[in-house]
Design an enzyme around this catalytic site. Structure first.
Site, PDB file in Angstrom:
ATOM      1  N   GLU A   1       1.260 -24.709  16.052  1.00 52.50           N
ATOM      2  CA  GLU A   1       1.970 -24.126  16.278  1.00 52.50           C
ATOM      3  C   GLU A   1       1.805 -22.116  16.105  1.00 52.50           C
ATOM      4  OE1 GLU A   1       3.877 -23.070  19.259  1.00 52.50           O
ATOM      5  OE2 GLU A   1       5.841 -24.494  18.313  1.00 52.50           O
ATOM      6  N   ASP A   2       2.080 -21.210  17.125  1.00 48.07           N
ATOM      7  CA  ASP A   2       1.672 -20.209  17.236  1.00 48.07           C
ATOM      8  C   ASP A   2       3.152 -19.651  15.700  1.00 48.07           C
ATOM      9  OD1 ASP A   2       3.704 -20.226  18.629  1.00 48.07           O
ATOM     10  OD2 ASP A   2       3.416 -18.598  19.970  1.00 48.07           O
TER      11      ASP A   2
ATOM     12  N   ARG B   1      -1.019 -10.690  23.470  1.00 46.09           N
ATOM     13  CA  ARG B   1      -1.483 -12.252  22.715  1.00 46.09           C
ATOM     14  C   ARG B   1      -3.052 -11.407  21.950  1.00 46.09           C
ATOM     15  NH1 ARG B   1       1.208 -16.324  24.137  1.00 46.09           N
ATOM     16  NH2 ARG B   1       2.405 -16.084  26.131  1.00 46.09           N
TER      17      ARG B   1
ATOM     18  N   PHE C   1      11.911  -9.665  15.928  1.00 39.05           N
ATOM     19  CA  PHE C   1      10.596 -10.702  17.304  1.00 39.05           C
ATOM     20  C   PHE C   1       8.975 -10.034  17.318  1.00 39.05           C
ATOM     21  CE2 PHE C   1       8.697 -10.879  21.203  1.00 39.05           C
ATOM     22  CZ  PHE C   1       8.902 -12.351  21.845  1.00 39.05           C
TER      23      PHE C   1
ATOM     24  N   ASP D   1      10.605 -21.278  15.133  1.00 34.78           N
ATOM     25  CA  ASP D   1      11.778 -19.712  15.358  1.00 34.78           C
ATOM     26  C   ASP D   1      12.919 -20.643  15.320  1.00 34.78           C
ATOM     27  OD1 ASP D   1      12.816 -17.687  16.159  1.00 34.78           O
ATOM     28  OD2 ASP D   1      12.862 -17.829  17.944  1.00 34.78           O
TER      29      ASP D   1
END
Ligand code: IMP
Length: 171
Positions: A94-95, A160, A147, A98
């Site tokens: 996963e990046d 990205r 964020f 959250d």
């Protein structure tokens, strides 16, 4: 809007190398099915598997839970893996974790397919936002409740391509 560097490209690369060494020790030469969670993980997966010596079978899965900067709380399956993971070592990549919603649902889905083992690597984790607790076996960095964009992570599809993690602010 402005973007400031939060984690530099050099720091990311050094951490990716460290994680790859730990993964190599853990799998001890056994093949692993690496499943990148699209789109955000593409850069992390690419760097991680190149740093690993463990034999890799690569596949991707795509789900969506976000619009703008807020979670919708729902998960949509956009693209499933082609590989049959039954009896195989699986490493989800996963990046960012959250709220934990995306990865907890993905883990449940994969567990149902009877892999030999199931582990999770995530580049980032925002502990302050946790709603669904998940164990992250290989974590890049714990971050504050901000964020962030870059190194695969986007804001409405943009940023990205940045080689570093940036902090996004609308001002
Ligand atoms: P979760 O389901 O709330 O854990 O959210 C996971 C997904 O939300 C990640 O895979 C990202 O695509 C997206 N996301 C969460 N936080 C951020 C952020 O700070 N920047 C960009 N995307 C984020």
């Amino acid at each position: 809007m402005s973007v400031s560097t939060y984690i530099s490209a050099e720091k990311i690369q050094a951490r990716v190398e460290e994680i790859a060494r730990i993964i190599d020790m853990d799998y001890n030469g056994e093949e692993v099915v690496v499943i990148g969670v699209l789109n955000g993980s593409f850069m992390f997966v690419a760097d991680l598997i190149r740093a690993m010596e463990t034999p890799v079978f690569l596949d991707f899965i795509a789900v969506s839970s976000y619009e703008g900067t807020e979670s919708t709380g729902e998960l949509k399956m956009l693209k499933d893996v082609k590989v049959n993971v039954e009896g195989k070592h699986v490493l989800l990549v996963e990046d960012i974790v959250d709220t934990g919603l995306t990865i907890s649902k993905l883990k449940t889905l994969m567990e149902g397919r009877s892999p030999k083992s199931l582990k999770l690597a995530s580049l980032l984790h925002k502990p302050a936002r946790t709603e669904h607790k998940v164990d992250i076996d290989y974590l890049g960095f714990e971050i504050e409740d901000k964020f962030v964009i870059g190194y695969g992570l986007d804001f409405n599809g943009l940023y990205r391509e940045l080689p570093y993690i940036g902090e996004y602010s609308a001002s």
